[in-house]
Design a protein around this motif. Structure first.
Motif, PDB file in Angstrom:
ATOM      1  N   CYS A   1      37.779  31.175  44.316  1.00 46.50           N
ATOM      2  CA  CYS A   1      37.269  32.441  43.783  1.00 46.50           C
ATOM      3  C   CYS A   1      35.793  32.261  43.472  1.00 46.50           C
ATOM      4  O   CYS A   1      35.384  31.221  42.945  1.00 46.50           O
ATOM      5  CB  CYS A   1      38.048  32.802  42.504  1.00 46.50           C
ATOM      6  N   LYS A   2      34.977  33.261  43.776  1.00 48.28           N
ATOM      7  CA  LYS A   2      33.536  33.114  43.571  1.00 48.28           C
ATOM      8  C   LYS A   2      33.156  33.064  42.095  1.00 48.28           C
ATOM      9  O   LYS A   2      32.028  32.711  41.757  1.00 48.28           O
ATOM     10  CB  LYS A   2      32.770  34.224  44.276  1.00 48.28           C
ATOM     11  N   TYR A   3      34.089  33.405  41.208  1.00 46.71           N
ATOM     12  CA  TYR A   3      33.808  33.363  39.774  1.00 46.71           C
ATOM     13  C   TYR A   3      34.287  32.064  39.120  1.00 46.71           C
ATOM     14  O   TYR A   3      34.207  31.912  37.906  1.00 46.71           O
ATOM     15  CB  TYR A   3      34.458  34.559  39.078  1.00 46.71           C
TER      16      TYR A   3
ATOM     17  N   ASP B   1      22.608  42.576  31.324  1.00 49.63           N
ATOM     18  CA  ASP B   1      22.987  41.430  32.149  1.00 49.63           C
ATOM     19  C   ASP B   1      24.076  40.601  31.488  1.00 49.63           C
ATOM     20  O   ASP B   1      24.934  40.032  32.144  1.00 49.63           O
ATOM     21  CB  ASP B   1      21.768  40.548  32.437  1.00 49.63           C
TER      22      ASP B   1
ATOM     23  N   ILE C   1      27.315  41.851  32.432  1.00 47.45           N
ATOM     24  CA  ILE C   1      27.723  41.413  33.772  1.00 47.45           C
ATOM     25  C   ILE C   1      28.365  40.035  33.683  1.00 47.45           C
ATOM     26  O   ILE C   1      29.389  39.763  34.316  1.00 47.45           O
ATOM     27  CB  ILE C   1      26.504  41.406  34.728  1.00 47.45           C
ATOM     28  N   CYS C   2      27.764  39.145  32.856  1.00 49.26           N
ATOM     29  CA  CYS C   2      28.340  37.801  32.674  1.00 49.26           C
ATOM     30  C   CYS C   2      29.761  37.891  32.126  1.00 49.26           C
ATOM     31  O   CYS C   2      30.665  37.215  32.602  1.00 49.26           O
ATOM     32  CB  CYS C   2      27.485  36.974  31.714  1.00 49.26           C
TER      33      CYS C   2
ATOM     34  N   LYS D   1      31.810  40.368  32.362  1.00 43.91           N
ATOM     35  CA  LYS D   1      32.683  40.941  33.397  1.00 43.91           C
ATOM     36  C   LYS D   1      33.110  39.873  34.398  1.00 43.91           C
ATOM     37  O   LYS D   1      34.268  39.801  34.801  1.00 43.91           O
ATOM     38  CB  LYS D   1      31.957  42.078  34.131  1.00 43.91           C
ATOM     39  N   HIS D   2      32.184  38.997  34.781  1.00 48.48           N
ATOM     40  CA  HIS D   2      32.510  37.921  35.721  1.00 48.48           C
ATOM     41  C   HIS D   2      33.498  36.926  35.105  1.00 48.48           C
ATOM     42  O   HIS D   2      34.409  36.443  35.783  1.00 48.48           O
ATOM     43  CB  HIS D   2      31.237  37.203  36.162  1.00 48.48           C
TER      44      HIS D   2
ATOM     45  N   LYS E   1      36.872  38.491  35.235  1.00 50.38           N
ATOM     46  CA  LYS E   1      37.440  38.432  36.589  1.00 50.38           C
ATOM     47  C   LYS E   1      37.993  37.046  36.894  1.00 50.38           C
ATOM     48  O   LYS E   1      39.040  36.911  37.526  1.00 50.38           O
ATOM     49  CB  LYS E   1      36.379  38.831  37.624  1.00 50.38           C
ATOM     50  N   ALA E   2      37.266  36.017  36.439  1.00 43.14           N
ATOM     51  CA  ALA E   2      37.745  34.645  36.642  1.00 43.14           C
ATOM     52  C   ALA E   2      39.053  34.425  35.888  1.00 43.14           C
ATOM     53  O   ALA E   2      40.005  33.839  36.426  1.00 43.14           O
ATOM     54  CB  ALA E   2      36.690  33.643  36.177  1.00 43.14           C
TER      55      ALA E   2
ATOM     56  N   TYR F   1      41.912  36.205  37.625  1.00 44.24           N
ATOM     57  CA  TYR F   1      42.277  35.452  38.839  1.00 44.24           C
ATOM     58  C   TYR F   1      43.189  34.274  38.476  1.00 44.24           C
ATOM     59  O   TYR F   1      44.201  34.033  39.119  1.00 44.24           O
ATOM     60  CB  TYR F   1      40.998  34.966  39.522  1.00 44.24           C
TER      61      TYR F   1
END
Length: 198
Positions: A139-141, A177, A180-181, A183-184, A187-188, A191
Motif C-alpha cells: 500500500c502506498k501509505y 496539509d 492530508i497527513c 487522512k493518509h 487510509k493506512a 488498509y
C-alpha cells in the motif's frame, strides 16, 4: 546426510554448515515460515541485501573502534565518513530498541531502513511473523518492504526509509496539509484493519 554432531546442534537450535548458520526452531509452525514466491516490486536481491548489510557492519565496527578509543569526535566521524561524488551516503544509526538497532543506508540512490536484531535477541517465529506481515502490506501509505536476510548469525529486515519523521512534517506544514497527513494515516490504518493486522 547429517552427521551426529549436526543433529545434536539442530536439537539445540543452531546448525553450522560450511560458511552458513541455520537456525532450527523445534515445533516451528510451518505456516509462519516464508514460502517460496516471486520477488515483490522494489524488493532487493539477496546479493544486494548482503552488500548493504556489509556496509552497515563495517560502519558499526568503525564506530565501535572509535568509541573504544574514548574519542567522541572520532566516533562521530566514523559513523559519518566523508562522501565522494557518486558514492552512497554512509550508513548511520537511526534508533535502538531492546531487541534491535535500526540503521539507514543508501542503495542505488534509495534510502533504506535496516532493522538489525541484536545478538541473542532473535526469536525466529517473531521474525518470520514480522516478515510475512510486512511483505503482505502493499500500500502506498505503508512503508515498503524491501527484503530480509537471515544468515551468518544475522537477522535483518529491509524497508524503505522515510526521510523525515511525521512530527517534523506536521510542524513544517500548514494546517490544511496536516489534514492530508491525517487522512493518509487513516487510509493506512483502514488498509491494515482489512487484513486483520491492527
Amino acid at each position: 546426510s547429517c552427521s551426529t554432531m549436526a543433529l545434536q546442534q539442530a536439537a539445540e537450535g543452531v546448525v553450522y554448515m560450511k560458511d552458513r548458520v541455520f537456525v532450527v526452531v523445534p515445533h516451528f509452525e510451518p505456516a509462519l515460515a516464508a514460502p517460496a514466491r516471486a520477488p515483490l516490486p522494489g524488493e532487493l536481491s539477496p546479493e544486494e541485501m548482503r552488500t548493504v548489510a556489509d556496509s552497515v557492519v563495517k560502519s558499526r565496527a568503525a564506530a565501535s573502534e572509535a568509541l573504544a578509543s574514548a574519542d567522541p569526535a572520532s566516533a562521530a566521524a566514523a559513523s559519518t565518513p566523508g562522501r565522494g561524488r557518486g558514492t552512497p551516503k554512509p550508513p548511520k544509526p537511526l534508533g535502538e530498541g531492546r531487541y534491535s538497532v535500526v540503521w539507514e543506508a543508501e542503495h542505488k540512490g534509495k534510502l533504506l531502513a535496516l532493522k538489525v536484531w541484536k545478538q541473542g535477541q532473535l526469536s525466529p517465529p517473531d521474525f518470520w511473523r514480522e516478515v510475512n506481515i510486512l511483505r503482505d502490506l502493499q500500500c502506498k501509505y505503508v512503508v515498503q518492504y524491501c527484503g530480509h536476510l537471515l544468515e551468518n548469525n544475522q537477522a535483518i529486515l529491509f524497508m524503505r526509509s522515510c526521510p523525515r519523521a511525521l512530527t517534523d512534517l506536521m510542524a513544517q506544514r500548514k494546517l490544511k496539509d496536516n489534514g492530508i497527513c491525517v487522512k493518509h494515516i487513516a487510509k493506512a490504518l483502514r488498509y491494515m484493519h482489512k487484513r486483520g493486522i491492527v
